[in-house]
Design a protein around this motif. Structure first.
Motif, short mmCIF file in Angstrom:
data_model
loop_
_atom_site.label_atom_id
_atom_site.label_comp_id
_atom_site.label_asym_id
_atom_site.label_seq_id
_atom_site.Cartn_x
_atom_site.Cartn_y
_atom_site.Cartn_z
N ALA A 192 0.85 -1.15 -0.04
CA ALA A 192 0.09 0.12 0.04
C ALA A 192 0.86 0.94 0.07
O ALA A 192 2.00 1.14 0.49
CB ALA A 192 -0.93 0.07 1.31
N PRO A 193 0.47 2.37 -0.78
CA PRO A 193 1.20 3.51 -0.90
C PRO A 193 1.32 4.05 0.58
O PRO A 193 0.52 4.14 1.48
CB PRO A 193 0.51 4.40 -1.67
N SER A 194 2.69 4.69 1.00
CA SER A 194 2.97 5.31 2.31
C SER A 194 2.25 6.58 2.13
O SER A 194 1.80 7.29 1.44
CB SER A 194 4.25 5.15 2.51
N LEU A 195 2.21 7.23 3.46
CA LEU A 195 1.41 8.29 3.66
C LEU A 195 2.43 9.52 2.81
O LEU A 195 1.86 10.41 2.14
CB LEU A 195 1.55 8.90 5.26
N ASP A 235 3.95 8.93 0.12
CA ASP A 235 3.83 8.99 -1.30
C ASP A 235 2.47 9.68 -1.72
O ASP A 235 2.47 10.17 -2.66
CB ASP A 235 3.77 7.40 -1.85
N LEU A 236 1.29 9.63 -0.66
CA LEU A 236 0.23 9.84 -1.01
C LEU A 236 0.29 11.54 -1.02
O LEU A 236 -0.37 12.31 -1.72
CB LEU A 236 -1.01 9.63 0.31
N GLY A 290 6.88 6.74 -6.14
CA GLY A 290 7.41 6.06 -5.00
C GLY A 290 8.71 5.43 -5.54
O GLY A 290 9.29 5.66 -6.64
N GLU A 291 9.27 4.50 -4.67
CA GLU A 291 10.47 3.91 -5.07
C GLU A 291 10.29 2.95 -6.41
O GLU A 291 11.25 2.91 -7.26
CB GLU A 291 11.18 2.77 -4.04
N GLU A 292 9.37 2.31 -6.51
CA GLU A 292 8.89 1.51 -7.61
C GLU A 292 8.99 2.36 -8.89
O GLU A 292 9.61 1.94 -9.89
CB GLU A 292 7.56 0.92 -7.70
N LYS A 330 5.56 7.18 -18.14
CA LYS A 330 4.38 7.82 -17.63
C LYS A 330 4.61 7.69 -16.08
O LYS A 330 3.50 8.19 -15.25
CB LYS A 330 2.82 6.94 -17.74
N GLY A 331 5.40 7.43 -15.48
CA GLY A 331 5.91 7.64 -14.12
C GLY A 331 5.92 8.86 -13.49
O GLY A 331 5.94 9.09 -12.27
#
Length: 300
Positions: free
Chosen positions: A9-12, A14-15, A100-102, A128-129
């Motif tokens: 799940a995305p981290s805070l 990242d959001l 994010g890291e990905e 598109k990242g």
């Protein structure tokens, strides 16, 4: 690692990064998860939206009896779906991603796969990242001569660059052209690029996440161009690529080394032309930096 598990799940953080991007792009409210086409709403719904307000509540003893369940062939009234306000500029952000890291890893893999500058341009156009591609008009990849001995790297394109798809073509670019001419160079003798190839909304500073995502591409671009000398236009590009934290006043005017992984490249930082337009007295220091560049070219 259990490979059967789904993505984390995305981290805070990242959001928050995604919300920062949407706010900078002009989004000031979230209404629905999916857009609603109000022109496709049923006629009954449109009629109910334009109907006058109902009368005040009636006394319980005077209320009409509840209608029976509609029989066969009778359609119950439909409820109008909420209609979200259009996004600024008439566009949407359905393709926005949570950085994010990905995303950084995918950028590194895409950049590494490019064997030529044209292939790298194609990789960036398809990538598109980075959410900046959603608000930019054009990809601003490069200008000048890729075989030149000198490569100049700025931070990010502005409005004029975004419109033309070329780096340094606005007022700051015109000043850069004059600075190059003063030491006997023009755009056919240098190669020009930016760390971030898309214009941030409103010419704001790119976020650390956006810069980190774009960093593998500019690093690969430098590696493929393989210049003899790198010139960082402003502290931002030098900090990203050299990993230093010094300000431009402390950094400018001294020779440093950039490691591509294959070879060491001499590099120097100077003031960004846009800064010189705001602070013309600093042109004397930038002139010294360009004289040092000319001397380095003469020495081979």
């Amino acid at each position: 690692m259990d490979m059967t598990q789904g993505p984390a799940a995305p981290s805070l953080r990242d959001l928050e990064a995604l919300l920062d991007f949407l706010q900078a792009a002009g989004v000031d409210g979230l209404l629905e998860e999916a857009p609603v086409d109000r022109f496709a709403l049923p006629a009954e719904a449109e009629a109910s939206r334009s109907a006058p307000a109902q009368r005040p509540e009636m006394r319980p003893d005077l209320r009409p009896a509840a209608p029976a369940t509609p029989g066969p062939g009778v359609t119950a009234p439909t409820r109008a779906a909420p209609v979200p306000a259009p996004l600024p500029g008439g566009g949407g952000y359905d393709g926005a991603v949570i950085p994010g890291e990905e995303t950084v890893v995918s950028a590194r893999e895409a950049a590494r796969s490019a064997e030529t500058l044209e292939a790298l341009r194609a990789c960036l156009a398809a990538f598109k990242g980075c959410n900046l591609h959603l608000t930019a008009k054009n990809l601003v990849f490069d200008d000048g001569n890729p075989q030149a001995r000198v490569m100049l790297v700025g931070e990010a394109p502005g409005r004029d660059e975004d419109l033309q798809g070329l780096p340094f073509v606005g007022r700051s670019g015109q000043l850069l052209d004059r600075m190059l001419k003063a030491i006997g160079l023009d755009r056919s003798q240098v190669y020009i690029a930016n760390v971030v190839p898309w214009r941030p909304p409103g010419n704001r500073t790119p976020t650390p996440q956006e810069t980190e995502i774009c960093k593998p591409f500019i690093a690969r671009q430098i590696e493929l161009a393989d210049p003899d000398i790198l010139v960082f236009l402003g502290a931002a590009s030098a900090k990203v690529l050299l990993g230093v934290q010094d300000g431009i006043r402390k950094m400018r005017g001294r020779w440093m080394t950039y490691d591509t992984g294959r070879r060491q490249i001499r590099c120097i930082a100077t003031f960004h032309p846009a800064y010189l337009l705001r602070s013309p007295l600093e042109k004397r220091l930038a002139w010294r930096d360009f004289l040092a560049l000319r001397q380095a070219l003469l020495e081979g």
